[in-house]
Design a protein around this motif. Structure first.
Motif, mmCIF file in Angstrom:
data_model
loop_
_atom_site.group_PDB
_atom_site.id
_atom_site.type_symbol
_atom_site.label_atom_id
_atom_site.label_comp_id
_atom_site.label_asym_id
_atom_site.label_seq_id
_atom_site.Cartn_x
_atom_site.Cartn_y
_atom_site.Cartn_z
ATOM 1 N N LYS A 204 2.685 -7.745 -8.081
ATOM 2 C CA LYS A 204 2.511 -7.718 -6.614
ATOM 3 C C LYS A 204 1.079 -7.185 -6.181
ATOM 4 C CE LYS A 204 3.611 -8.484 -2.370
ATOM 5 N NZ LYS A 204 3.687 -9.720 -1.755
ATOM 6 N N GLY A 205 0.643 -6.075 -6.872
ATOM 7 C CA GLY A 205 -0.680 -5.645 -6.470
ATOM 8 C C GLY A 205 -1.658 -6.462 -6.802
ATOM 9 N N ARG A 206 -1.418 -7.131 -8.225
ATOM 10 C CA ARG A 206 -2.532 -8.221 -8.445
ATOM 11 C C ARG A 206 -2.577 -9.427 -7.757
ATOM 12 N NH1 ARG A 206 -1.158 -10.308 -14.324
ATOM 13 N NH2 ARG A 206 0.661 -11.041 -13.260
ATOM 14 N N SER A 207 -1.550 -9.784 -7.106
ATOM 15 C CA SER A 207 -1.354 -11.107 -6.658
ATOM 16 C C SER A 207 -2.187 -10.727 -5.120
ATOM 17 C CB SER A 207 -0.095 -11.485 -6.196
ATOM 18 O OG SER A 207 0.585 -10.479 -5.322
ATOM 19 N N ASN A 208 -1.815 -9.432 -4.704
ATOM 20 C CA ASN A 208 -2.672 -9.175 -3.238
ATOM 21 C C ASN A 208 -4.061 -8.689 -3.491
ATOM 22 O OD1 ASN A 208 -0.122 -8.880 -2.072
ATOM 23 N ND2 ASN A 208 0.133 -6.872 -1.461
ATOM 24 N N ALA A 209 -4.424 -8.450 -4.688
ATOM 25 C CA ALA A 209 -5.798 -7.893 -4.964
ATOM 26 C C ALA A 209 -6.427 -9.330 -5.100
ATOM 27 C CB ALA A 209 -5.938 -7.345 -6.154
ATOM 28 N N PHE B 269 -3.176 -5.002 5.842
ATOM 29 C CA PHE B 269 -2.312 -5.818 5.882
ATOM 30 C C PHE B 269 -1.727 -6.106 4.459
ATOM 31 C CE2 PHE B 269 -0.190 -9.938 5.181
ATOM 32 C CZ PHE B 269 0.665 -9.895 5.893
ATOM 33 N N LEU B 270 -2.567 -6.357 3.386
ATOM 34 C CA LEU B 270 -1.976 -6.134 2.067
ATOM 35 C C LEU B 270 -1.490 -5.002 1.454
ATOM 36 C CD1 LEU B 270 -4.814 -8.807 0.506
ATOM 37 C CD2 LEU B 270 -2.500 -9.594 1.184
ATOM 38 N N LEU B 271 -2.385 -3.817 1.825
ATOM 39 C CA LEU B 271 -1.632 -2.584 1.414
ATOM 40 C C LEU B 271 -0.541 -2.414 2.129
ATOM 41 C CD1 LEU B 271 -2.644 0.054 -0.149
ATOM 42 C CD2 LEU B 271 -3.168 0.925 2.090
ATOM 43 N N PHE B 272 -0.025 -2.688 3.239
ATOM 44 C CA PHE B 272 1.120 -2.474 3.788
ATOM 45 C C PHE B 272 2.377 -3.325 3.169
ATOM 46 C CE2 PHE B 272 4.300 -4.129 7.121
ATOM 47 C CZ PHE B 272 4.994 -2.907 7.278
ATOM 48 N N ASP B 273 1.730 -4.517 2.843
ATOM 49 C CA ASP B 273 2.618 -5.476 2.363
ATOM 50 C C ASP B 273 3.209 -4.892 0.799
ATOM 51 O OD1 ASP B 273 4.096 -8.291 1.859
ATOM 52 O OD2 ASP B 273 2.572 -8.147 -0.042
ATOM 53 N N PHE B 274 1.969 -4.238 -0.177
ATOM 54 C CA PHE B 274 2.245 -3.658 -1.300
ATOM 55 C C PHE B 274 3.619 -2.618 -1.050
ATOM 56 C CE2 PHE B 274 1.195 -0.578 -4.480
ATOM 57 C CZ PHE B 274 1.626 -1.409 -5.799
ATOM 58 N N PHE B 275 3.269 -1.541 -0.098
ATOM 59 C CA PHE B 275 4.078 -0.617 0.114
ATOM 60 C C PHE B 275 5.554 -1.086 0.358
ATOM 61 C CE2 PHE B 275 0.240 2.178 0.426
ATOM 62 C CZ PHE B 275 0.771 2.948 -0.474
ATOM 63 N N GLN B 276 5.625 -2.225 1.313
ATOM 64 C CA GLN B 276 6.838 -2.825 1.666
ATOM 65 C C GLN B 276 7.509 -3.245 0.449
ATOM 66 O OE1 GLN B 276 7.232 -1.361 4.886
ATOM 67 N NE2 GLN B 276 8.437 -3.491 5.033
ATOM 68 N N GLU B 277 6.942 -3.957 -0.391
ATOM 69 C CA GLU B 277 7.339 -4.186 -1.729
ATOM 70 C C GLU B 277 7.882 -2.990 -2.405
ATOM 71 O OE1 GLU B 277 8.482 -7.327 -4.772
ATOM 72 O OE2 GLU B 277 7.742 -7.340 -2.622
ATOM 73 N N ILE B 278 6.981 -1.679 -2.464
ATOM 74 C CA ILE B 278 7.650 -0.639 -3.125
ATOM 75 C C ILE B 278 9.322 -0.346 -2.742
ATOM 76 C CG2 ILE B 278 7.407 1.823 -3.702
ATOM 77 C CD1 ILE B 278 4.422 1.204 -3.543
ATOM 78 N N LYS B 279 9.209 -0.338 -1.257
ATOM 79 C CA LYS B 279 10.306 -0.066 -0.555
ATOM 80 C C LYS B 279 11.440 -1.062 -0.749
ATOM 81 C CE LYS B 279 10.290 1.524 3.706
ATOM 82 N NZ LYS B 279 10.021 1.499 5.192
ATOM 83 N N THR B 280 11.126 -2.259 -0.791
ATOM 84 C CA THR B 280 12.045 -3.336 -1.348
ATOM 85 C C THR B 280 12.569 -2.906 -2.612
ATOM 86 O OG1 THR B 280 10.783 -4.625 0.197
ATOM 87 C CG2 THR B 280 12.395 -5.730 -1.307
ATOM 88 N N ILE B 281 11.584 -2.756 -3.573
ATOM 89 C CA ILE B 281 12.115 -2.537 -5.126
ATOM 90 C C ILE B 281 13.054 -1.497 -5.114
ATOM 91 C CG2 ILE B 281 11.212 -1.907 -7.143
ATOM 92 C CD1 ILE B 281 8.758 -3.515 -6.817
#
Length: 568
Positions: A215-220, A23-35
């Motif tokens: 984002k990666g740090r917060s997800n980690a 889920f967090l990995l998916f959220d990270f990639f969604q953040e990449i797409k959003t950026i």
């Protein structure tokens, strides 16, 4: 069950951790797409704002027909501007030159560049007046696109080996433009060029990387926190399950020990419910009732032990519905004992009960010691019935009593002061009748040569007489059990109450059972003792004990005969 829970707990913990991770990995990639998506929007908006700013001050300059500024090295007179009064002098002889919108825009672009913004701004046209405004290849492509009534164009491009976001928007001929460009033949509303903005991507990439890193740090951090919570939960539940497993093992061990005690107790044990149905039985209990696999609630206790009063079915609603003895109004000791345990909730120990057990076509009396223990398990009441078959022990006790009685009888015979042999035999007959519990009896001498029975005496308990034909003697072939005792030289037991005795007055009507004992010396039958009873059932043990009594009496009788002969 506990092992299953622990396995299930591991599976849930793994699924939860993996699920949170993905889920967090998916959220990270969604953040990449959003950026990426927002990057294009931000770049386009930034480029448009830059264009709009340039357009704004261009219009302000054009609205005033240009602005006169002092001529300097940075702002020389524009040689490409062909208008009247392009250069003027003030009364103080200050040389002023007219700065039109295009000139002002180029100077603003140069100023912006010198301040280090990194953006490249340019005013250009397919037909530029100033060669410096000549478009490059990308700008030419954009200007050509504007001919199709498309007002702006943007894409990523490389300038001097660096990536830029390039944006160009069309400049439309307005009324204020004709002062400088009227000779070029433009009409109002024509596209005469555009303002190009190139935004370097380095700073946006760096900014995007910072955002992604955050984002990666917060997800980690979130993942590690969730992982910590899951692990703490897992270990706490794991410890609880281990404790539960330990308790279960201890309980199972105790249950196994109880089961072993239950199964190997050296007496028959049954678990009985309120309807007298068997719930369970130990090994000896199953052996006692003759089954290997006892089905729960499929057999009554009376049926199991072979009770003579058990009946298969009767239309009564009572826990004793299978007991014919109870239905007839008599008390069943075993059923009453079980019922009392349920009602009183009290345990009973070593109750001595006699059961009438049906064996094929006969009924045997069996002696048991029965104990009851009231049980309550899972809100179900039952009685633990412990049955110890003491028939043989009781038999041995009875035989021991008989042996003691026989010894007393022998003692009585030995110490009896007989007046004659006839008197001695009378005394011996009375002892035998008392010992065996018989009703009557007789002693016959037997002449083996002549084959004749000679009556010595009847017992005095009954007024008995023989038919005249056999009053003092009888032939061998006519005297039933007496004849059999002489013929086979062994005790004859007749427990059939319908037997006929020809030597006994009205014997057919008396319904007697009898025991006939031959007295044998040196291989010849000396005499026969006959005892009978209406109720007594004779056994081989009775015969053996009577023989011992007779042996003692006969020794005394022979001694008396010898003493009589010595006195003659």
């Amino acid at each position: 069950m506990v092992a299953f829970k622990e396995k299930h707990l591991k599976r849930v913990a793994i699924y939860l951790i993996v699920g949170i991770f993905f889920f967090l990995l998916f959220d990270f990639f969604q953040e990449i797409k959003t950026i990426k998506r927002h990057k294009n929007e931000i770049l386009e908006n930034t480029a448009y704002q830059t264009f709009f700013k340039n357009l704004l001050y261009r219009r302000w300059i054009a609205m005033h027909g240009g602005v006169y500024v002092p001529v300097s090295e940075e702002t020389p007179s524009n040689p490409y501007l062909k208008v009247e009064n392009k250069d003027i002098y003030t009364t103080d002889s200050v040389h002023l030159t007219l700065v039109n919108p295009a000139y002002m825009t180029r100077q603003a672009f140069n100023l912006n560049k010198s301040l280090g913004s990194g953006e490249i701004e340019k005013i250009t046209s397919l037909d530029p007046i100033n060669p410096i405004n000549t478009p490059d290849a990308w700008e030419q492509k954009a200007l050509k696109i504007f001919k199709d009534s498309i007002m702006y164009y943007a894409e990523f491009d490389t300038i001097n080996g660096k990536e830029y976001y390039r944006y160009m928007r069309a400049l439309v001929v307005e009324e204020s433009c004709f002062k400088c460009h009227q000779y070029q033949g433009y009409q109002l509303g024509d596209v005469r060029g555009g303002i190009s903005v190139a935004i370097p991507m380095d700073q946006y990439k760096e900014r995007g990387q910072r955002v992604l890193f955050a984002k990666g740090r917060s997800n980690a951090i979130v993942f590690l926190l969730v992982l910590g919570v899951v692990l703490v939960f897992y270990w706490s539940v794991h410890r609880m399950l281990k404790k539960e497993l330990k308790l279960k093992r201890e309980k199972d061990q105790k249950n196994d020990e109880i089961e072993q005690i239950f199964e190997h107790t050296p007496m028959s044990i049954f678990v009985v419910n309120k309807d007298l149905n068997l719930v369970n039985a130990n090994t000896l209990g199953k052996e006692m009732i003759g089954v290997e696999d006892l089905k729960r609630n499929q057999m009554q206790i009376g049926q199991a032990i072979g009770c003579a009063y058990f009946i298969d079915s009767i239309d009564v609603n009572d826990c004793f519905k299978y007991c014919a003895k109870y239905q007839s109004g008599d008390s069943c000791e075993l059923a009453e004992l079980i019922k009392y345990s349920f009602v009183s909730n009290q345990n009973q120990f070593k109750n001595k009960l006699n059961f009438d057990i049906k064996v094929q076509d006969r009924i045997d009396v069996r002696n048991y010691e029965v104990s009851t223990v009231h049980l309550t398990q899972n809100e179900q009441d039952s009685v633990l019935l412990m049955v110890d078959d003491v028939t043989e022990m009781a038999k041995n006790e009875r035989e021991l009593k008989l042996i003691n009685a026989r010894l007393k009888g022998v003692e009585s015979i030995i110490y009896y002061k007989a007046k004659s042999t006839h008197d001695l035999l009378n005394s011996a007959l009375e002892e035998i009748i008392n010992y065996t519990g018989s009703d009557t009896g007789a002693v016959y001498y037997y002449d083996e040569v002549k084959g004749v029975f000679i009556l010595n005496n009847w017992s005095d308990s009954f007024s008995l007489s023989l038919p005249d034909a056999v009053k003092h003697s009888a032939k061998l072939n006519n005297l039933n059990c007496l004849t059999s005792a002489v013929k086979f030289k062994k005790p004859i037991i007749r427990n059939d109450s319908n037997e006929h005795y020809s030597f006994y007055k009205n014997g057919a009507e008396k319904g007697l059972k009898s025991l006939t004992i031959p007295i044998i010396k040196d291989g010849t039958t000396q005499a026969v003792v006959w005892v009978a009873s209406k109720t007594k059932t004779y056994s081989d043990f009775d015969a053996q004990q009577v023989l011992l009594l007779l042996d003692a009496a006969w020794v005394l009788l022979e001694r008396m005969d010898l003493m009589d002969k010595s006195l003659q």
